[in-house]
Design an enzyme around this catalytic site. Structure first.
Site, PDB file in Angstrom:
ATOM      1  N   HIS A  72      12.112 -16.229  -1.965  1.00  0.00           N
ATOM      2  CA  HIS A  72      13.674 -15.737  -0.749  1.00  0.00           C
ATOM      3  C   HIS A  72      12.723 -16.201   0.622  1.00  0.00           C
ATOM      4  O   HIS A  72      11.433 -15.971   0.296  1.00  0.00           O
ATOM      5  CB  HIS A  72      13.852 -14.701  -0.974  1.00  0.00           C
ATOM      6  CG  HIS A  72      14.884 -13.574  -2.359  1.00  0.00           C
ATOM      7  ND1 HIS A  72      16.312 -14.361  -1.826  1.00  0.00           N
ATOM      8  CD2 HIS A  72      14.574 -14.229  -3.153  1.00  0.00           C
ATOM      9  CE1 HIS A  72      17.037 -13.669  -3.013  1.00  0.00           C
ATOM     10  NE2 HIS A  72      15.774 -13.791  -3.995  1.00  0.00           N
ATOM     11  N   TYR A 200      20.945  -6.373   3.537  1.00  0.00           N
ATOM     12  CA  TYR A 200      21.299  -5.318   2.909  1.00  0.00           C
ATOM     13  C   TYR A 200      22.426  -4.196   4.332  1.00  0.00           C
ATOM     14  O   TYR A 200      22.475  -5.543   5.693  1.00  0.00           O
ATOM     15  CB  TYR A 200      19.711  -4.564   4.204  1.00  0.00           C
ATOM     16  CG  TYR A 200      18.255  -4.254   3.743  1.00  0.00           C
ATOM     17  CD1 TYR A 200      17.950  -6.072   2.993  1.00  0.00           C
ATOM     18  CD2 TYR A 200      18.190  -3.469   2.536  1.00  0.00           C
ATOM     19  CE1 TYR A 200      16.388  -6.091   2.696  1.00  0.00           C
ATOM     20  CE2 TYR A 200      16.814  -3.463   1.969  1.00  0.00           C
ATOM     21  CZ  TYR A 200      16.319  -4.464   1.905  1.00  0.00           C
ATOM     22  OH  TYR A 200      15.510  -4.920   1.110  1.00  0.00           O
ATOM     23  N   PRO A 292      13.379   3.380  -1.224  1.00  0.00           N
ATOM     24  CA  PRO A 292      13.438   1.872  -2.007  1.00  0.00           C
ATOM     25  C   PRO A 292      14.327   0.955  -0.653  1.00  0.00           C
ATOM     26  O   PRO A 292      13.445  -0.497  -0.828  1.00  0.00           O
ATOM     27  CB  PRO A 292      14.360   1.910  -3.031  1.00  0.00           C
ATOM     28  CG  PRO A 292      15.176   3.162  -3.768  1.00  0.00           C
ATOM     29  CD  PRO A 292      14.488   4.021  -2.197  1.00  0.00           C
ATOM     30  N   LYS A 296       8.767  -1.287  -1.618  1.00  0.00           N
ATOM     31  CA  LYS A 296       7.390  -0.934  -1.381  1.00  0.00           C
ATOM     32  C   LYS A 296       6.752  -0.541  -2.645  1.00  0.00           C
ATOM     33  O   LYS A 296       5.810  -0.450  -2.812  1.00  0.00           O
ATOM     34  CB  LYS A 296       7.894  -0.578  -0.423  1.00  0.00           C
ATOM     35  CG  LYS A 296       7.755  -1.085   1.550  1.00  0.00           C
ATOM     36  CD  LYS A 296       6.866  -1.958   1.132  1.00  0.00           C
ATOM     37  CE  LYS A 296       7.077  -3.220   2.140  1.00  0.00           C
ATOM     38  NZ  LYS A 296       6.428  -5.043   1.941  1.00  0.00           N
ATOM     39  N   TYR A 384       7.593  -6.785   5.558  1.00  0.00           N
ATOM     40  CA  TYR A 384       8.438  -7.050   4.412  1.00  0.00           C
ATOM     41  C   TYR A 384       8.370  -7.862   3.740  1.00  0.00           C
ATOM     42  O   TYR A 384       7.754  -7.227   2.076  1.00  0.00           O
ATOM     43  CB  TYR A 384      10.048  -7.589   4.846  1.00  0.00           C
ATOM     44  CG  TYR A 384      11.115  -6.850   3.919  1.00  0.00           C
ATOM     45  CD1 TYR A 384      11.786  -7.799   2.758  1.00  0.00           C
ATOM     46  CD2 TYR A 384      12.006  -6.459   3.972  1.00  0.00           C
ATOM     47  CE1 TYR A 384      12.292  -8.164   1.743  1.00  0.00           C
ATOM     48  CE2 TYR A 384      12.896  -6.037   2.663  1.00  0.00           C
ATOM     49  CZ  TYR A 384      13.356  -6.965   1.845  1.00  0.00           C
ATOM     50  OH  TYR A 384      13.776  -7.012   0.951  1.00  0.00           O
TER      51      TYR A 384
HETATM   52  P1  FAS Z   1       6.096   4.645 -12.705  1.00  0.00           P
HETATM   53  O1  FAS Z   1       6.639   6.163 -12.256  1.00  0.00           O
HETATM   54  O2  FAS Z   1       6.691   3.372 -13.133  1.00  0.00           O
HETATM   55  O3  FAS Z   1       5.667   5.343 -14.390  1.00  0.00           O
HETATM   56  C1  FAS Z   1       4.528   6.141 -14.493  1.00  0.00           C
HETATM   57  C2  FAS Z   1       4.558   6.034 -16.582  1.00  0.00           C
HETATM   58  O4  FAS Z   1       3.513   7.144 -16.274  1.00  0.00           O
HETATM   59  C3  FAS Z   1       5.645   6.401 -16.895  1.00  0.00           C
HETATM   60  O5  FAS Z   1       5.884   5.650 -18.064  1.00  0.00           O
HETATM   61  C4  FAS Z   1       5.744   8.247 -17.457  1.00  0.00           C
HETATM   62  O6  FAS Z   1       6.096   8.044 -18.615  1.00  0.00           O
HETATM   63  C5  FAS Z   1       3.829   8.214 -17.466  1.00  0.00           C
HETATM   64  N1  FAS Z   1       3.194   9.619 -17.415  1.00  0.00           N
HETATM   65  C6  FAS Z   1       4.157  10.414 -16.606  1.00  0.00           C
HETATM   66  N2  FAS Z   1       2.982  11.466 -17.111  1.00  0.00           N
HETATM   67  C7  FAS Z   1       2.286  10.963 -17.833  1.00  0.00           C
HETATM   68  C8  FAS Z   1       1.922  11.943 -18.214  1.00  0.00           C
HETATM   69  N3  FAS Z   1       1.550  13.659 -18.636  1.00  0.00           N
HETATM   70  N4  FAS Z   1       0.735  11.659 -19.616  1.00  0.00           N
HETATM   71  C9  FAS Z   1       0.924  10.495 -20.091  1.00  0.00           C
HETATM   72  N5  FAS Z   1       2.033   9.165 -19.327  1.00  0.00           N
HETATM   73  C10 FAS Z   1       2.221   9.919 -18.371  1.00  0.00           C
HETATM   74  N6  FAS Z   1      10.412   0.831  -6.515  1.00  0.00           N
HETATM   75  C11 FAS Z   1      10.628  -0.602  -5.842  1.00  0.00           C
HETATM   76  O7  FAS Z   1      10.024  -1.269  -4.829  1.00  0.00           O
HETATM   77  N7  FAS Z   1      12.210  -1.264  -5.741  1.00  0.00           N
HETATM   78  C12 FAS Z   1      13.346  -0.134  -5.801  1.00  0.00           C
HETATM   79  O8  FAS Z   1      14.554  -0.195  -6.097  1.00  0.00           O
HETATM   80  C13 FAS Z   1      13.004   0.626  -6.687  1.00  0.00           C
HETATM   81  N8  FAS Z   1      14.264   2.119  -7.452  1.00  0.00           N
HETATM   82  C14 FAS Z   1      13.745   3.215  -8.071  1.00  0.00           C
HETATM   83  C15 FAS Z   1      14.431   3.068  -8.835  1.00  0.00           C
HETATM   84  C16 FAS Z   1      13.666   4.433  -9.820  1.00  0.00           C
HETATM   85  C17 FAS Z   1      15.558   5.576 -10.682  1.00  0.00           C
HETATM   86  C18 FAS Z   1      12.586   5.246  -9.658  1.00  0.00           C
HETATM   87  C19 FAS Z   1      12.040   6.715 -10.131  1.00  0.00           C
HETATM   88  C20 FAS Z   1      11.794   4.726  -8.988  1.00  0.00           C
HETATM   89  C21 FAS Z   1      12.807   3.272  -8.234  1.00  0.00           C
HETATM   90  N9  FAS Z   1      11.211   2.497  -7.579  1.00  0.00           N
HETATM   91  C22 FAS Z   1      11.711   0.987  -6.650  1.00  0.00           C
HETATM   92  C23 FAS Z   1       9.957   2.340  -7.479  1.00  0.00           C
HETATM   93  C24 FAS Z   1       9.060   2.610  -8.945  1.00  0.00           C
HETATM   94  O9  FAS Z   1       9.965   0.871  -8.537  1.00  0.00           O
HETATM   95  C25 FAS Z   1       7.459   2.277  -9.044  1.00  0.00           C
HETATM   96  O10 FAS Z   1       7.288   2.109  -7.389  1.00  0.00           O
HETATM   97  C26 FAS Z   1       6.962   2.002  -9.981  1.00  0.00           C
HETATM   98  O11 FAS Z   1       7.723   2.142 -10.318  1.00  0.00           O
HETATM   99  C27 FAS Z   1       5.780   2.289 -10.130  1.00  0.00           C
HETATM  100  O12 FAS Z   1       5.347   2.043 -10.676  1.00  0.00           O
HETATM  101  P2  FAS Z   1       3.813   3.203 -11.429  1.00  0.00           P
HETATM  102  O13 FAS Z   1       2.814   3.542  -9.807  1.00  0.00           O
HETATM  103  O14 FAS Z   1       3.677   2.724 -12.082  1.00  0.00           O
HETATM  104  O15 FAS Z   1       5.001   4.361 -11.677  1.00  0.00           O
HETATM  105  C1  PHB Z   2      15.968  -4.634  -5.945  1.00  0.00           C
HETATM  106  O1  PHB Z   2      16.077  -5.997  -6.810  1.00  0.00           O
HETATM  107  O2  PHB Z   2      16.227  -3.975  -6.745  1.00  0.00           O
HETATM  108  C2  PHB Z   2      15.665  -3.589  -4.695  1.00  0.00           C
HETATM  109  C3  PHB Z   2      15.615  -4.925  -4.180  1.00  0.00           C
HETATM  110  C4  PHB Z   2      15.499  -4.326  -2.655  1.00  0.00           C
HETATM  111  C5  PHB Z   2      14.979  -3.303  -2.048  1.00  0.00           C
HETATM  112  C6  PHB Z   2      14.995  -2.492  -3.666  1.00  0.00           C
HETATM  113  C7  PHB Z   2      15.503  -2.798  -4.445  1.00  0.00           C
HETATM  114  O3  PHB Z   2      14.868  -2.590  -0.964  1.00  0.00           O
END
Ligand code: FAS
Ligand code: PHB
Length: 392
Positions: A72, A200, A292, A296, A384
């Site tokens: 994009h 957005y 989100p 980031k 961004y």
């Molecule tokens: P993660 O949380 O992905 O991974 C951590 C891992 O550690 C998991 O697999 C967990 O099972 C494991 N773990 C936890 N405790 C443990 C323990 N005690 N022992 C062993 N393993 C353990 N970011 C965006 O940029 N855009 C979005 O739209 C967006 N939507 C999201 C929606 C939701 C519901 C959530 C929860 C997050 C969202 N995020 C979004 C943020 C997300 O993408 C995170 O930034 C990203 O997963 C970060 O990755 P990790 O740091 O690897 O953490």
């Molecule tokens: C997504 O594609 O899931 C998305 C895009 C932009 C955002 C958050 C999530 O700011």
């Protein structure tokens, strides 16, 4: 068992770290609480900053992203059903970002790990970190009903917001900064064509976001009250509400179809400092959470891991501790920059239930200023699309 670096968590931070460490010739072992199927099934982020795209390409992890992802030139902001403008990251910075799901990134990282024979202990419970202030830390855990111990030289907490690593830093050392927002996001996935741009919307009815996963798969979000659950939003309620928050010309482009995934997530900004304690480092959501709105979260996990793998690579190659000593400060400079941007966009684009008339007017004049000022748009575009990494 022995390894050089014990990684807690096999999300994107943990799996990318194991990949980048292996390219520095550093051995690691990943401990994950959930099953591999559970981790691979999570639907989360979708926008990859230009810097994230570069890291994946430079490390041979981008073949499928470049085939299936969608580049994009910028993102669109629309508000109150009338105005619209495009934050053109390509024109201002010569940078593009990619829409490509975190679910796919996770699959690609697992595939790369399998190709190199990475040790990943899924379904590991009772993970406990020991000796973090010594030069010989170790990790104990239970798997298959048996206790295990891994002796290592460094431990990296990639275990997300609810993990064990951050909680292993003494309360007297850890400083936490948090802001909780008075609303959540309902996210859906639907097999409909996406809008041309990541869009957005700020609307009197609330925030909405239209994003993409492929030419035939869209990811949509709307702001919902904190106490709402997925059950409160059947498709017949979601679709008209989602479309009502976009200008008519865009709403007409949004097709409807049965949603194939639906979830509600609360929004918070959170930073833990420092991101290092003794032989423990934190990376990704273990150290910080962003709303989100700025896309980031995943990208910060990548930048933390880029900095940390470079620092550990220098340590193992030359014995220099300069970069590992500087890791927390360097990572936090980018973290706080992204935390501020995500906070700014969340305040700019959402309707706050407790906003006064003054607050609402100020928000609308900020949108007017952003629409009219190329300088303001360039500053937002820079954030961004992703700031460049700091040099070593
Ligand atoms: P993660 O949380 O992905 O991974 C951590 C891992 O550690 C998991 O697999 C967990 O099972 C494991 N773990 C936890 N405790 C443990 C323990 N005690 N022992 C062993 N393993 C353990 N970011 C965006 O940029 N855009 C979005 O739209 C967006 N939507 C999201 C929606 C939701 C519901 C959530 C929860 C997050 C969202 N995020 C979004 C943020 C997300 O993408 C995170 O930034 C990203 O997963 C970060 O990755 P990790 O740091 O690897 O953490
Ligand atoms: C997504 O594609 O899931 C998305 C895009 C932009 C955002 C958050 C999530 O700011």
């Amino acid at each position: 068992m022995k390894t050089q670096v014990a990684i807690i968590g096999s999300g994107p931070a943990g799996m990318l770290l194991s990949e980048l460490l292996s390219r520095h010739g550093i051995e690691s072992l990943v401990l994950e609480r959930q099953s591999r199927a559970h981790v691979a099934s999570r639907i989360r982020a979708g926008v990859l900053e230009a810097t994230t795209v570069e890291v994946l390409r430079e490390n041979g992890l981008a073949e499928r992203m470049d085939r299936e992802g969608h580049p994009h030139d910028g993102m669109r902001i629309v508000w109150a059903g009338r105005d619209t403008f495009f934050i053109d990251t390509q024109r201002f910075l010569g940078k593009r970002f990619m829409t490509y799901g975190q679910t796919q990134v996770q699959e690609d990282l697992y595939a790369a790990a399998d190709r190199r024979g990475q040790t990943i202990f899924d379904e590991s419970s009772e993970v406990v970190l020991h000796g973090l202030e010594s030069n010989a830390p170790h990790v104990s855990f239970v798997r298959g009903g048996e206790g295990h111990r891994v002796d290592c030289e460094f431990v990296v907490g990639c275990d997300g917001f609810h993990g064990v690593a951050r909680r292993s830093i003494p309360a007297s050392v850890l400083r936490e900064f948090e802001k909780v927002y008075p609303f959540g996001w309902l996210g859906v996935m639907a097999r409909v064509k996406p809008l041309p741009d990541v869009t957005y919307a700020n609307h009197p009815r609330g925030f909405a976001l239209a994003s993409a996963r492929s030419e035939k798969l869209s990811r949509f979000y709307i702001q919902v009250p904190l106490d709402h659950k997925v059950e409160d939003w059947p498709d017949e309620r979601f679709w008209p509400e989602f479309k009502a928050r976009f200008p008519k010309d865009l709403a007409e482009q949004i097709d409807e179809a049965p949603t194939i995934e639906k979830s509600v997530a609360p929004l918070r900004s959170y930073v833990a400092e420092p991101m290092r304690h003794g032989r423990l480092f934190l990376a990704g959501d273990a150290a910080h959470i962003v709303p989100p709105t700025g896309a980031k979260g995943l990208n910060l996990a990548v930048s933390d891991v880029f900095y940390l793998s470079r620092a550990l690579g220098a340590f193992y190659k030359t014995g220099s501790e300069t970069l590992i000593d500087g890791y927390s400060a360097m990572a936090l400079r980018r973290v706080w920059s992204s935390v501020r941007t995500s906070w700014y966009l969340t305040n700019l684009l959402h309707r706050f239930p407790t906003a006064s008339e003054f607050d609402q007017r100020a928000q609308e004049y900020e949108l007017d200023y952003l629409k009219s000022s190329q300088h303001a748009q360039a500053a937002l575009a820079e954030q961004y699309a992703g700031l460049p990494f700091e040099p070593a």
